[in-house]
Design a protein around this motif. Structure first.
Motif, PDB file in Angstrom:
ATOM      1  N   LEU A 101       0.852  -1.187   0.000  1.00 15.24           N
ATOM      2  CA  LEU A 101       0.000   0.000   0.000  1.00 15.24           C
ATOM      3  C   LEU A 101       0.885   1.234   0.000  1.00 15.24           C
ATOM      4  CD1 LEU A 101      -3.195   0.497   0.365  1.00 15.24           C
ATOM      5  CD2 LEU A 101      -2.539   1.357   2.609  1.00 15.24           C
ATOM      6  N   SER A 102       0.470   2.227  -0.747  1.00 18.12           N
ATOM      7  CA  SER A 102       1.138   3.524  -0.751  1.00 18.12           C
ATOM      8  C   SER A 102       0.100   4.579  -0.398  1.00 18.12           C
ATOM      9  CB  SER A 102       1.754   3.809  -2.131  1.00 18.12           C
ATOM     10  OG  SER A 102       2.394   5.067  -2.151  1.00 18.12           O
ATOM     11  N   GLY A 103       0.266   5.204   0.772  1.00 18.68           N
ATOM     12  CA  GLY A 103      -0.702   6.178   1.257  1.00 18.68           C
ATOM     13  C   GLY A 103      -0.070   7.525   1.547  1.00 18.68           C
ATOM     14  N   THR A 104      -0.908   8.534   1.646  1.00 20.94           N
ATOM     15  CA  THR A 104      -0.446   9.915   1.803  1.00 20.94           C
ATOM     16  C   THR A 104      -0.752  10.428   3.213  1.00 20.94           C
ATOM     17  OG1 THR A 104      -0.986  10.255  -0.533  1.00 20.94           O
ATOM     18  CG2 THR A 104      -0.514  12.209   0.769  1.00 20.94           C
TER      19      THR A 104
ATOM     20  N   SER B 287       5.091   4.088   1.716  1.00 21.38           N
ATOM     21  CA  SER B 287       4.917   2.899   0.887  1.00 21.38           C
ATOM     22  C   SER B 287       5.343   1.675   1.680  1.00 21.38           C
ATOM     23  CB  SER B 287       5.737   3.008  -0.401  1.00 21.38           C
ATOM     24  OG  SER B 287       5.351   4.144  -1.150  1.00 21.38           O
ATOM     25  N   MET B 288       4.483   0.680   1.710  1.00 17.72           N
ATOM     26  CA  MET B 288       4.743  -0.546   2.476  1.00 17.72           C
ATOM     27  C   MET B 288       4.526  -1.761   1.591  1.00 17.72           C
ATOM     28  SD  MET B 288       2.392   0.827   5.574  1.00 17.72           S
ATOM     29  CE  MET B 288       1.466   1.681   4.291  1.00 17.72           C
TER      30      MET B 288
ATOM     31  N   VAL C 210       9.383   6.009   9.324  1.00 17.51           N
ATOM     32  CA  VAL C 210       9.624   4.613   8.936  1.00 17.51           C
ATOM     33  C   VAL C 210       9.816   3.726  10.160  1.00 17.51           C
ATOM     34  CG1 VAL C 210      10.493   5.138   6.626  1.00 17.51           C
ATOM     35  CG2 VAL C 210      12.098   5.057   8.542  1.00 17.51           C
ATOM     36  N   ARG C 211      10.402   4.267  11.224  1.00 12.35           N
ATOM     37  CA  ARG C 211      10.582   3.468  12.440  1.00 12.35           C
ATOM     38  C   ARG C 211       9.240   3.190  13.127  1.00 12.35           C
ATOM     39  NH1 ARG C 211      15.966   6.867  13.793  1.00 12.35           N
ATOM     40  NH2 ARG C 211      17.525   5.276  13.267  1.00 12.35           N
ATOM     41  N   LEU C 212       8.384   4.193  13.207  1.00 14.25           N
ATOM     42  CA  LEU C 212       7.090   4.008  13.854  1.00 14.25           C
ATOM     43  C   LEU C 212       6.189   3.058  13.060  1.00 14.25           C
ATOM     44  CD1 LEU C 212       6.445   7.671  15.011  1.00 14.25           C
ATOM     45  CD2 LEU C 212       6.764   5.682  16.510  1.00 14.25           C
TER      46      LEU C 212
ATOM     47  N   CYS D 208       9.381   6.065   3.288  1.00 10.69           N
ATOM     48  CA  CYS D 208       8.654   7.329   3.362  1.00 10.69           C
ATOM     49  C   CYS D 208       9.391   8.365   2.522  1.00 10.69           C
ATOM     50  CB  CYS D 208       8.529   7.808   4.813  1.00 10.69           C
ATOM     51  SG  CYS D 208       7.538   9.321   4.995  1.00 10.69           S
ATOM     52  N   ARG D 209       8.621   9.111   1.757  1.00  9.96           N
ATOM     53  CA  ARG D 209       9.183  10.207   0.955  1.00  9.96           C
ATOM     54  C   ARG D 209       8.397  11.470   1.273  1.00  9.96           C
ATOM     55  NH1 ARG D 209       7.671  12.340  -3.921  1.00  9.96           N
ATOM     56  NH2 ARG D 209       6.289  10.566  -4.345  1.00  9.96           N
TER      57      ARG D 209
END
Length: 310
Positions: A180-183, A207-208, A266-268, A286-287
């Motif tokens: 999934l890629s979310g905003t 993005s995961m 990204v860590r959380l 994450c971007r």
């Protein structure tokens, strides 16, 4: 000035117009028109030097149906597909038409709803149709979900890009990945720390991609919602399609109270994915589309729980 020419045009007929622009009469036909008499180069058998890892078609767009535990629970969207299989060294090529032939068949005759279960069946059937020991399919689609303003509760539709990847091998079975890629919204901790009045924020793309355990039950868990929540619940604030002034006040204050570096994100998110028992391996990236820089900020983590010491 020249007077306008108001006389009605007299055009040649369509056949003559085509000839005017280069069309020519068909030439003599010498090759067979019956399928069983046509040469079948794809099924040639020789030593063709190498086995091919993957051959097939990509960027295949087709309407699909999906289900969701969020509203709207049933929706039609557009899937973008990739289909491949291996071919042996003694095979010239694959039968490209069989990929889309099966997609059309599933859509028209099987009440085709895209899910992990249906994609596993599709991939296994595809291997049989191709007369191969394996097959691979991937579908990416926009998934729409309802989001209400935190104060007004006015609803609108957000969307995230979801992906299902299924590999099938007759000997080893299935390998499934979903993504999934979310905003999200992130607010810069450094900017908040050093500024007298405010802090800059930006839109982030999380993005995961995760590998699911063999016993994952998609009737009990909507993996799309699980991944979306992992991204959004760890952000400075969520993205909303409809915001009135009281909503905007709540969202901006929430972001200020929850500053996040891209490294923090990204860590959380990784921690949430790690805690899910049906996720075996994951990658998260994450971007941040920086609001006061021309560059983007990026970070990523990959982790495989199966490699941990027992």
């Amino acid at each position: 000035m020249n007077a306008p020419n108001n006389r009605k045009k007299v055009l040649p007929n369509k056949f003559e117009r085509h000839k005017l622009f280069g069309s020519v009469d068909p030439g003599p036909k010498t090759k067979p028109i019956e399928k069983d008499k046509m040469a079948d180069l794809q099924n040639s058998r020789k030593d063709f030097l190498f086995e091919i890892d993957a051959v097939g078609i990509s960027n295949v767009k087709h309407p699909i149906q999906i289900t969701s535990q969020l509203q709207p629970q049933s929706q039609t969207t557009i899937g973008t597909f990739t289909f491949t299989s291996k071919i042996n060294q003694d095979s010239k090529g694959t039968n490209m038409s069989r990929f889309t032939e099966q997609l059309t068949e599933y859509h028209s005759t099987k009440n085709f709803i895209v899910s992990i279960a249906s994609m596993k069946q599709f991939t296994q059937d595809l291997a049989v149709r191709l007369k191969q020991e394996d097959a691979y399919m991937e579908v990416t689609f926009p998934w729409f979900f309802e989001r209400k303003g935190p104060s007004s509760e006015l609803a609108g539709l957000n969307h995230a890009d979801a992906t299902i990847k299924v590999s099938y091998d007759k000997k080893f079975g299935f390998d499934v990945e979903v993504g999934l890629s979310g905003t999200i919204t992130t607010l810069c901790p450094c900017s908040k720390e050093i500024s007298e009045y405010s802090a800059h924020n930006q839109r982030g793309i999380v993005s995961m991609t995760v590998s699911l355990t063999d016993d994952f039950d998609e009737t009990a868990h909507d993996w799309k919602e699980v991944l979306l929540e992992a991204a959004e619940s760890n952000a400075s604030a969520r993205i909303h399609p409809v915001l009135k002034r009281p909503d905007e006040k709540m969202v901006t204050e929430q972001a200020y109270e929850n500053p996040r570096f891209v490294e923090d994100m990204v860590r959380l998110v990784a921690a949430d994915l790690y805690e899910q028992p049906f996720i075996e391996k994951f990658s998260v990236a994450c971007r941040n589309e920086e609001s006061i820089h021309l560059h983007d900020a990026i970070a990523s983590i990959t982790y495989d729980k199966s490699k941990e010491m027992k």
